[in-house]
Design an enzyme around this catalytic site. Structure first.
Site: not given
Length: 775
Positions: A312, A731
């Site tokens: 990510c 994340h």
């Protein structure tokens, strides 16, 4: 129908070896895949993947390499059949859905030159076809390779010398030797000491007494007791390497302390399990307050990037960069011919153009077929950036792994690769709009004389002030610390404010020190700001979430422009050339770095490699060189002065030339850095156009990067946000301002999911990288 190419080439065809890459999922030059109606052509000779649709990249490959034989693979999704009512499946169900359960696959062999179909059961083709289908795809092959190299042994394990053997009683195994903690316990393999580990995400307590023992004793190796299995696996950590390791002789090393593998049972999660579990929790809300799914968006510039496993950080940075006009204009060139290269998957220009086409063509931004009936809840499948990820990570100790990485470090790495690549003809380096000049002013507090110096940069660091808010009445202790919001202006004021540094003046001899201040000499078109929100807990740097309030409307940075040398100011005289003295790190910057938890040796190296006055620059250098094999070796300046004055070493010039740098540019870099090749490379990247006018009488003065014109009005264009307590875990997502039918809206790019943002305030709290566009 017979084919002369099969007759001549057939006997020489062979299945792919484990070392060969098989591109059987998507085209190496665009994102057309086996899911397209025309499928994908896989070369039967070199296993390149080429699209068979209107772009005909398979034909381009065939004519360029003279490889006419191909296997066409076409995949269609099976109709979704559900039980009524749907059967409930456990999240940890063992019987996972396979590709065969979801898809039908059709195969066809063909000769592109003859335009004829071939028999896939032909004895000359059948083994090759079977080998292609059974081989790992390129993406999986690189993923396996990355995981395989993740954990290794080290010299400290191989040379481990254990002290006199003794049996550690279970009572001693019950708690830390320095506190009463009874979980997260680490056994020193060298002396048998038991200490608690660092405090871990997910509520695992720890006071870092195992680390303290390692620091005090010099013992580097420890095993987490609760992670030991009868099969001989366990978390083994080397504090000297500061990394997880594999101990091939773990059973023998534990038996030395009377601990038998057969008697052990795993009672705690491993470090990897905890990180994966925590990463799943660090997600951004995809629903509104009333529980409705956020509206998926589709179209040009609204294409998601699939997560390849901890990728990510790559997806969020790529989305923000390609949103900028310079990247879009440089690489989205649908009317231009693609570069004619032997290996498209290994060519940076091809892969960046492939990415731009994937993001902006709009042909891949559509709801995934066969996934539910509610169109509002259907997201796109997203593009898998496997080739680009592998290419930019090739040879890099961090970006070649499957671990989560720092998004800002990736941005800097990408800028270096792109700047170093070719930009011929009318094509411009897309990183140029990000560059500007920061000017530093030093003024002696005794004689008041001044010195100005400049540094070309493509980003700035801002340290975010941390002020804890008092705990609300009735609030649980588990809620965690909350911090007072700060404004972007506060952070910029701190960055550009004057501070005192302890330096002796070479002009007047005063030891009162200097006033130091950094301001912009020029402003870029795109200003990248990295917000550092770090504190230290148990000697471990921890990222905290502090809301930084940024105006949504355009704002001015005029007050941060340097006025330069004034008529009333007198310059400090240039210091005479003399043998290099022993390096003395600047005290304030050194103290700041040490307070952040960096060892003194590393701090000294970082200050020496930068300006020896700016802790932010030194910290940036440290994050970029954490994995250097000699990072903990004492700073050695022997021979540096001599190397600086002597002619540049031809071997070093040749080494830099192999990296793509001109000889005269390399010579100057070596002179500027005392002959140190590593520092020369850093200098070259920071001074791409400084080639020493003395060696080229026809050279002209280079215009400084950026512009000093006013007003300097900027507006927030995009943000990379991060959830997690470490920049190497958690994340990343991107919020980008896009022009939609309803006007200017914030769009959330959460891997392959692209939705209209709902809780925009959330991005303020978790913002890590800001991209401001000059208006």
């Amino acid at each position: 129908m017979s084919c002369p190419h099969l007759e001549s080439l057939g006997p020489g065809l062979s299945p792919p070896t484990p070392a060969q890459s098989v591109y059987r999922e998507d085209c190496t030059q665009c994102f057309d895949s086996i899911d397209e109606p025309t499928g994908l052509d896989v070369c039967l000779q070199c296993f390149n993947g080429g699209c068979a649709g209107d772009r005909l990249h398979s034909n381009l490959h065939s004519s360029l390499r003279n490889h006419p034989l191909a296997l066409n693979i076409r995949r269609t999704r099976k109709a979704l059949v559900r039980d009524e009512p749907p059967a409930k499946m456990s999240k940890l169900a063992i019987a996972a859905e396979t590709e065969q359960d979801r898809y039908d696959t059709a195969l066809a062999a063909k000769c592109l030159d003859c335009a004829t179909q071939l028999d896939v059961t032909d004895p000359r083709l059948a083994p090759v076809v079977d080998g292609i289908l059974k081989a790992n795809t390129f993406a999986r092959k690189e993923e396996v390779k990355a995981w395989e190299q993740e954990l290794t042994s080290c010299e400290h394990l191989l040379l481990l010398q254990q002290q006199d053997s003794r049996k550690i009683e279970q009572g001693e195994l019950g708690h830390c030797s320095a506190c009463d903690l009874r979980e997260n316990l680490w056994l020193c393999l060298e002396c048998g000491n038991l200490g608690c580990g660092r405090k871990q995400m997910g509520g695992v307590d720890g006071n870092s007494h195992a680390l303290a023992h390692s620091t005090d004793s010099g013992h580097g190796l420890a095993v987490k007791l609760g992670s030991i299995t009868p099969e001989g696996t366990a978390d083994v950590y080397c504090y000297k390497c500061d990394d997880e390791r594999i101990d091939e002789n773990l059973g023998q090393h534990l038996a030395h302390w009377g601990i038998m593998l057969a008697e052990r049972q795993k009672t705690e999660k491993s470090l990897t399990e905890m990180q994966i579990e925590q990463n799943l929790k660090w997600d951004f809300s995809m629903t509104t307050e009333d529980g409705r799914e956020l509206k998926p968006l589709f179209g040009s510039g609204l294409t998601g990037l699939r997560n390849l496993g901890n990728s990510c950080y790559l997806a969020s940075v790529v989305q923000c960069l390609f949103d900028m006009p310079s990247f879009r204009q440089r690489y989205h060139r649908p009317s231009d011919e693609l570069p004619l290269v032997q290996e498209p998957a290994a060519d940076l220009e091809t892969q960046l153009r492939k990415m731009a086409d994937g993001l902006f063509s709009g042909r891949y931004s559509k709801p995934e077929e066969g996934v539910g009936s509610d169109a509002e809840a259907r997201h796109q499948q997203g593009l898998a950036p496997a080739m680009l990820k592998h290419l930019i990570g090739r040879g890099h100790e961090e970006f070649s792994t499957m671990r989560q990485q720092d998004a800002f470090e990736l941005l800097q790495h990408l800028f270096k690769l792109i700047t170093r690549s070719q930009h011929g003809g009318h094509l411009e380096d897309p990183t140029t709009p990000f560059r500007f000049v920061l000017e530093q002013r030093l003024q002696c507090l005794g004689c008041r004389k001044v010195k100005y110096s400049t540094n070309e940069q493509d980003s700035i660091f801002i340290d975010v002030p941390l002020e804890k808010l008092p705990q609300a009445e009735g609030e649980s202790d588990d809620a965690g610390d909350k911090y007072k919001p700060v404004t972007l202006k506060q952070c910029l004021d701190n960055l550009t404010s004057a501070e005192k540094v302890e330096l002796a003046c070479s002009a007047c001899g005063s030891k009162e020190g200097f006033s130091k201040q950094s301001l912009f000499k020029t402003f870029p078109v795109v200003l990248v700001v990295n917000a550092r929100k770090m504190t230290v807990v148990n000697w471990v740097p921890i990222k905290v979430d502090v809301p930084v309030l940024v105006p949504d409307e355009p704002f001015l940075l005029d007050e941060y422009l340097s006025k330069g040398l004034q008529s009333t100011e007198e310059l400090l005289p240039d210091e005479p050339q003399a043998p290099a003295p022993a390096f003395v790190p600047e005290a304030t910057a050194l103290a700041q770095l040490e307070a952040m938890g960096f060892p003194r040796t590393r701090c000294e190296k970082a200050l020496y490699a930068t300006s020896n006055s700016d802790a932010n620059l030194a910290m940036e250098w440290l994050f970029a060189h954490m994995e250097d094999p000699d990072i903990d070796a004492p700073l050695d300046l022997s021979g540096q002065a001599e190397a600086a004055g002597a002619g540049a070493d031809p071997d070093k010039i040749e080494m830099l030339g192999a990296m793509g740098f001109e000889a005269r540019h390399a010579k100057k870099a070596l002179r500027e850095t005392g002959g140190d090749v590593e520092r020369a490379v850093e200098w070259l990247f920071n001074h791409p156009d400084d080639k020493d006018a003395a060696e080229d009488e026809n050279s002209t003065a280079k215009e400084p990067a950026g512009s000093a014109s006013l007003p300097a009005s900027f507006q927030l264009q995009s943000i990379v946000c991060h959830k997690g307590t470490s920049i190497h875990a958690g994340h990343y997502v991107a919020f980008i301002r896009k022009q939609l039918e309803q006007g200017s809206k914030w769009v959330l790019f959460n891997d392959e999911k692209v939705v209209e943002a709902y809780d925009v305030d959330e991005m303020r709290k978790f913002a890590y990288l800001y991209f401001f566009k000059r208006t």
